[in-house]
Motif scaffolding. Structure first.
Motif, PDB file in Angstrom:
ATOM      1  N   SER A   1       0.661   1.827  -8.364  1.00 21.24           N
ATOM      2  CA  SER A   1       1.868   2.131  -7.348  1.00 21.24           C
ATOM      3  C   SER A   1       3.317   2.769  -8.325  1.00 21.24           C
TER       4      SER A   1
ATOM      5  N   HIS B   1      -5.500  -3.835  -8.702  1.00 21.42           N
ATOM      6  CA  HIS B   1      -5.692  -2.867  -7.495  1.00 21.42           C
ATOM      7  C   HIS B   1      -6.203  -1.667  -8.287  1.00 21.42           C
TER       8      HIS B   1
ATOM      9  N   ILE C   1      -0.498  10.124   0.492  1.00 18.43           N
ATOM     10  CA  ILE C   1      -2.046  10.369   0.087  1.00 18.43           C
ATOM     11  C   ILE C   1      -2.628  11.650   0.646  1.00 18.43           C
TER      12      ILE C   1
ATOM     13  N   LEU D   1      -2.542   5.261  -7.961  1.00 11.56           N
ATOM     14  CA  LEU D   1      -2.157   4.447  -6.472  1.00 11.56           C
ATOM     15  C   LEU D   1      -2.082   3.289  -6.270  1.00 11.56           C
ATOM     16  N   GLY D   2      -3.277   2.666  -6.974  1.00 14.11           N
ATOM     17  CA  GLY D   2      -3.176   1.282  -6.772  1.00 14.11           C
ATOM     18  C   GLY D   2      -2.169   0.524  -7.710  1.00 14.11           C
TER      19      GLY D   2
ATOM     20  N   SER E   1      -6.586   7.587  -8.411  1.00 12.70           N
ATOM     21  CA  SER E   1      -6.833   6.228  -7.702  1.00 12.70           C
ATOM     22  C   SER E   1      -6.212   5.270  -8.258  1.00 12.70           C
TER      23      SER E   1
ATOM     24  N   LEU F   1      -9.506   9.170  -0.858  1.00  7.89           N
ATOM     25  CA  LEU F   1      -8.546   8.316  -1.681  1.00  7.89           C
ATOM     26  C   LEU F   1      -7.929   7.258  -0.699  1.00  7.89           C
TER      27      LEU F   1
ATOM     28  N   ALA G   1      -9.663   0.394  -7.891  1.00 12.79           N
ATOM     29  CA  ALA G   1      -9.719   1.763  -7.320  1.00 12.79           C
ATOM     30  C   ALA G   1     -10.284   2.824  -8.385  1.00 12.79           C
TER      31      ALA G   1
ATOM     32  N   HIS H   1      -8.165   3.551  -1.538  1.00  7.75           N
ATOM     33  CA  HIS H   1      -6.832   2.692  -1.922  1.00  7.75           C
ATOM     34  C   HIS H   1      -6.777   1.397  -1.184  1.00  7.75           C
ATOM     35  N   TRP H   2      -7.107   1.494   0.137  1.00  2.00           N
ATOM     36  CA  TRP H   2      -7.178   0.166   1.145  1.00  2.00           C
ATOM     37  C   TRP H   2      -8.223  -0.750   0.693  1.00  2.00           C
TER      38      TRP H   2
ATOM     39  N   PHE I   1       0.950  -1.232  -0.020  1.00  2.00           N
ATOM     40  CA  PHE I   1       0.140   0.121  -0.017  1.00  2.00           C
ATOM     41  C   PHE I   1       0.801   1.191   0.031  1.00  2.00           C
ATOM     42  N   CYS I   2       0.393   2.356  -0.471  1.00  2.70           N
ATOM     43  CA  CYS I   2       0.859   3.604  -0.212  1.00  2.70           C
ATOM     44  C   CYS I   2       0.873   4.249   1.065  1.00  2.70           C
TER      45      CYS I   2
END
Length: 405
Positions: free
Chosen positions: A300, A329, A140, A297-298, A294, A158, A333, A162-163, A134-135
């Motif tokens: 990465s 991911h 974020i 972020l998924g 998003s 966000l 997202a 993301h989670w 995860f970020c």
């Protein structure tokens, strides 16, 4: 089945390709030294102002807590949750906590420490690496939500997306793998002998803590020195990755595909640079801008994926499944952001200032006092996530115990 002839044929080919790419990279750097220097300086600034202060305390704290057995005690509490929901041993709950609070590659380094201590098998380490990538929440909330978009509360939205999308991606991929296998169980994910049937929950937690601390055996002074040394060494490697990726992004954007928007190229290679480029994309509608963010972020970025995979390559972590989960991911997202866009836009975005990217953000972050003052907030976030996971695990324990009676 492993074929040695195919491996011998593939190894020289890969070596030749990497050699050619390295040679072309050198040519690109020599042909545009000024632009390359600016790109590397941007990557260095990003690492020093965001990544280093965000990860240093967590990496040091992680090794200390693992050595003193706290990770193993938390693992006993998280055992029902990790087993029933994710099909992983309880000690991997500590890795999940570190991944959610420190961001990549904090979860990967915690995984490697547990593998070295014999608490995780290579297959379990691979699965928890898929889940814990995860970020960093501060990236974020602070860097993206406040620094780039000037919308503090959207960083929390966000982060939640993301989670949730990361959990869905892991469960989707592992469920699909079970459907393809003839047997639905993994022989490497076996029950461990930590939880004796006649011991209470507190006794099992203390037993796991004491056993792990005795097995480590380091004094506090030695442990602190080695923890700081290992954390700084890992962060220097991460900084090198970010600087190299910043140079590669510049060369790809300038020489190979100059017509492609910068945020696409940056997002594929490095998350921070991609988010910064996306925040200034005025041609995109807000819904597409936030959905792409998003998805970024998924995914990465290749830089973050290499950071997480490289330390675990010696234990046989596979790269293709990891990349496939990252694609899932990002897709989840993107879709989830599109799904909740109307309430998000109505109740959050309209109540705050409009998009306002500040080009002087890097200059505003330059004083070290401003950067390092965020560490208490980061520690507070880690505490909140840890308490939430513990409460959720205790709820699973109570439900399980009631059903057993």
């Amino acid at each position: 089945m492993f074929s040695r002839s195919k491996y011998l044929f593939r190894a020289p080919t890969i070596t030749l390709m990497l050699g050619i790419l390295s040679f072309l990279l050198v040519i690109g750097i020599v042909s545009s030294p000024e632009q390359t220097f600016r790109a590397s300086l941007e990557g260095l600034s990003m690492w020093w102002h965001i990544v280093f202060p965000s990860l240093l305390p967590f990496l040091v704290l992680s090794e200390i807590l693992i050595a003193y057995g706290w990770a193993h005690g938390i693992g006993v509490l998280l055992e029902p949750l990790m087993r029933k929901v994710f099909g992983l041993p309880g000690v991997s709950g500590w890795v999940l906590t570190m991944g959610m609070t420190t961001g990549f590659p904090g979860g990967a380094h915690s995984t490697l420490q547990l593998v070295d201590q014999g608490d995780l098998t290579p297959r379990e380490a691979e699965r928890i690496t898929w889940l814990s990538h995860f970020c960093n929440p501060m990236t974020i909330i602070i860097f993206i939500g406040i620094g780039l978009f000037d919308k503090p509360s959207t960083g929390y939205w966000l982060l939640g997306i993301h989670w949730i999308s990361g959990f869905f991606a892991f469960l989707t991929y592992t469920s699909f793998r079970k459907l393809l296998r003839k047997k639905g169980t993994d022989p490497l994910l076996l029950e461990r002998g930590i939880q004796g049937p006649r011991l209470s929950l507190i006794q099992r937690v203390w037993r796991a803590i004491d056993k792990a601390h005795v097995r480590d055996g380091r004094s506090f002074g030695k442990l602190l020195g080695e923890s700081v040394s290992h954390a700084v060494q890992a962060l220097l490697v991460i900084g090198g990755y970010i600087i190299i990726m910043a140079v590669i992004i510049h060369l790809v954007s300038y020489y190979i595909i100059p017509g492609v928007p910068a945020y696409y190229i940056s997002g594929i290679f490095e998350l921070h640079l991609g988010a910064k480029a996306l925040s200034s994309a005025s041609t995109l509608t807000p819904v597409i801008q936030w959905s792409l963010l998003s998805a970024m972020l998924g995914w990465s970025g290749l830089c973050a994926m290499i950071q997480s995979i490289s330390p675990l390559m010696r234990i046989g972590i596979r790269r293709i499944p990891f990349a496939m989960i990252r694609l899932l991911h990002g897709a989840y997202a993107f879709g989830l952001t599109l799904l909740i866009w109307k309430p998000l836009h109505l109740f959050v975005l309209q109540a705050e200032p409009t998009f306002s990217y500040s080009p002087n953000y890097t200059n505003q972050m330059s004083p070290s006092s401003l950067i390092w003052s965020r560490i208490p907030l980061m520690l507070e976030w880690q505490g909140f996530v840890l308490i939430g996971l513990l409460l959720l695990s205790l709820g699973v324990v109570l439900v399980t115990a009631r059903r057993s009676h």
